[in-house]
Every structure is written in structure tokens, then in C-alpha cells.
Design a protein around this motif. Sequence first.
Motif, PDB file in Angstrom:
ATOM      1  N   SER A  96      28.470  62.109  15.842  1.00 47.00           N
ATOM      2  CA  SER A  96      28.157  61.313  17.031  1.00 47.00           C
ATOM      3  C   SER A  96      26.867  61.728  17.734  1.00 47.00           C
ATOM      4  CB  SER A  96      29.307  61.396  18.039  1.00 47.00           C
ATOM      5  OG  SER A  96      29.528  62.750  18.437  1.00 47.00           O
ATOM      6  N   GLU A 162      22.886  54.945  16.737  1.00 46.82           N
ATOM      7  CA  GLU A 162      24.050  55.577  17.347  1.00 46.82           C
ATOM      8  C   GLU A 162      25.310  55.307  16.517  1.00 46.82           C
ATOM      9  OE1 GLU A 162      21.820  53.807  18.886  1.00 46.82           O
ATOM     10  OE2 GLU A 162      20.956  55.160  20.391  1.00 46.82           O
ATOM     11  N   GLY A 163      26.008  56.387  16.148  1.00 51.23           N
ATOM     12  CA  GLY A 163      27.242  56.238  15.400  1.00 51.23           C
ATOM     13  C   GLY A 163      27.059  56.001  13.909  1.00 51.23           C
ATOM     14  N   ASN A 167      30.999  54.763  11.747  1.00 48.15           N
ATOM     15  CA  ASN A 167      31.629  54.822  13.063  1.00 48.15           C
ATOM     16  C   ASN A 167      31.333  53.582  13.902  1.00 48.15           C
ATOM     17  OD1 ASN A 167      33.098  57.153  12.796  1.00 48.15           O
ATOM     18  ND2 ASN A 167      31.503  58.481  13.617  1.00 48.15           N
ATOM     19  N   ARG A 168      30.209  52.943  13.659  1.00 46.67           N
ATOM     20  CA  ARG A 168      29.945  51.677  14.359  1.00 46.67           C
ATOM     21  C   ARG A 168      30.935  50.610  13.880  1.00 46.67           C
ATOM     22  NH1 ARG A 168      24.922  51.473  17.109  1.00 46.67           N
ATOM     23  NH2 ARG A 168      24.929  49.193  17.050  1.00 46.67           N
ATOM     24  N   ALA A 171      34.327  51.492  15.272  1.00 46.85           N
ATOM     25  CA  ALA A 171      34.399  51.248  16.714  1.00 46.85           C
ATOM     26  C   ALA A 171      34.591  49.766  17.013  1.00 46.85           C
ATOM     27  CB  ALA A 171      33.146  51.775  17.401  1.00 46.85           C
TER      28      ALA A 171
END
Length: 285
Positions: A96, A162-163, A167-168, A171
Motif C-alpha cells: 500500500s 495507488e494500490g 488491490n485496486r 477494493a
Amino acid sequence: MSEVVAVLGAGVMGAGIARVLARAGHEVRVFDVDPAAAARAADSAGASAHDSVASAVEGATLVLEAAPERLELKRALLAEVEAANADAVIASNTSSIGADALAAGMRDPSRLVIAHFFNPADTVPLVEVVPGPATPPETVERMVALLTAAGKTAVPLAHQVEGFIANRLQAALYREAMHLVERGVASPEQVDRVVTAGLGPRWALAGPFEIMDLGGLDVWTSVADGILPSLGDASAAPAMLRDRAERGDLGAKTGRGFLEREADAPARFAARLAALIAARDALEP
């Protein structure tokens, strides 16, 4: 080519990474602030345990940082590495923290690359490889080659976001899952069942772009027009997530989260996941 690899951090992720790299034939050294944890991780990997960062990284050609997700802690650890080893590539297993934030505290930020493993690190094939602002392409290529030779599916990103990728995507799904529960459409158990009985089996074999191609882009154009306007658009952690975290219901690690969890749930999940990946791989043409 065999490398001398120092793994800094012997938690669940660090221990798994050590096993991956040791199985690939590299000389692996493990350091952790908890000597007992370092010893356990080293024993599980057939590696050596070290009692200091300097000892672990001396002469290493690759340093893989797997410390907890705290920026100042990671920066301090990277500074120790730079002071003790002037040449090794330094890979961070952060999930992260941006490469730019880590590189900002380094003497030579060109040494930094992110190698984002997934838990369990010695089971899940994917590793995202992310360059920092000063990382040369050859360092990314070297990490991809090393990880590929170790049996991992290494996916390089063109630049930081970001991420990262996984992870994006997670999310986005988790935000909508919580939105559906908050609206009273379904329970957490029912949402999980929809994924494991429908979406998950398909995603084990094909990614979103292949799924859209298989379904027809005309169909997916209509789906997008009809559904996207109604999706949840939370820009921070939803209350149902934040409230549980704040009262200490943290999931498997505490036995209660969105669902009740037994103490051996992570180990049982890891075993089932390994079996699933093996079955999927057996289907590859």
C-alpha cells in the motif's frame, strides 16, 4: 543465476518469500527483530537466520524488505540497508505504500523496486513488480526474470499507481460488496456465496477483459450503461468496515469480523487455495 538474498522481516509474508526464493536455489538469509521468528522462518526455508540487518545484507545481491506496513519503519530499515550494502537491489514487499514515498528517504533511489507478493506468498503465483521514480528498466526486468524463474507470475507495472493493480481491483469489488450489504440487498454470507459459486470459478481461468470478450462487448456496453450509475461510490472505508476495525473485530486474527472465524481458518484456507491453484494449473493447455 543464483543470488544471495536477504529477507528482512520474518512474519507470515517474509517467511513465505524466504521459502519461495530458497526453493528456487538462492542463498537466503533472514532477519527479524524477533530472533525466534527469524529462526522459525529460516528453518522453514532451509535458510540462515541473522541477528542484525548488517549481517543479513552483507554481500547480498538482492535485499527483500518485508517489514510491517509503516512508512517510517520501512524508511529506517532501507537506510540501514544502504549503510551496510552499497550495491544490492532493494525490493520492498509493500502492498500500500508508494515507491515514491519509500524512495524519498533513500541515498540512491534507483536501487528500489517494489515486489508485491500475495498471502500466502509461497502459494499465490502473482507478484506485482512496480518501479520507483528512479528505478531503471533493467532492474524491473531483473526482478521479473528472477521471480519467473522461481515459479511466480510476475506482472510489471509501467509506473506506480495507488494500490497497484490487484488491490485496486479488490477494493472496487469490496466497496460494492459492502454497499450491497449496507443497502440490505444481501448478507455478507450471501455475497460471498455469489462470488465463490459464480464469479470466482470463472476468474480463476479468465480475467475481466477476457470475460467481457467472451460475453460480448455489445452486452457489456449495455451492462455498464445500466449498472455503473447505481454502484456504491464511497471514497473512504464504509462504516460497517471501520466500526468493526475500531472495536477490535479484525477477522481471522481475532476470530470475529464480518463472519465468525475459527483459529485455524487461515491455515485451512491456504491449504484449499493451494489445491485449487494446482487443479487450475493442471487444466492449462
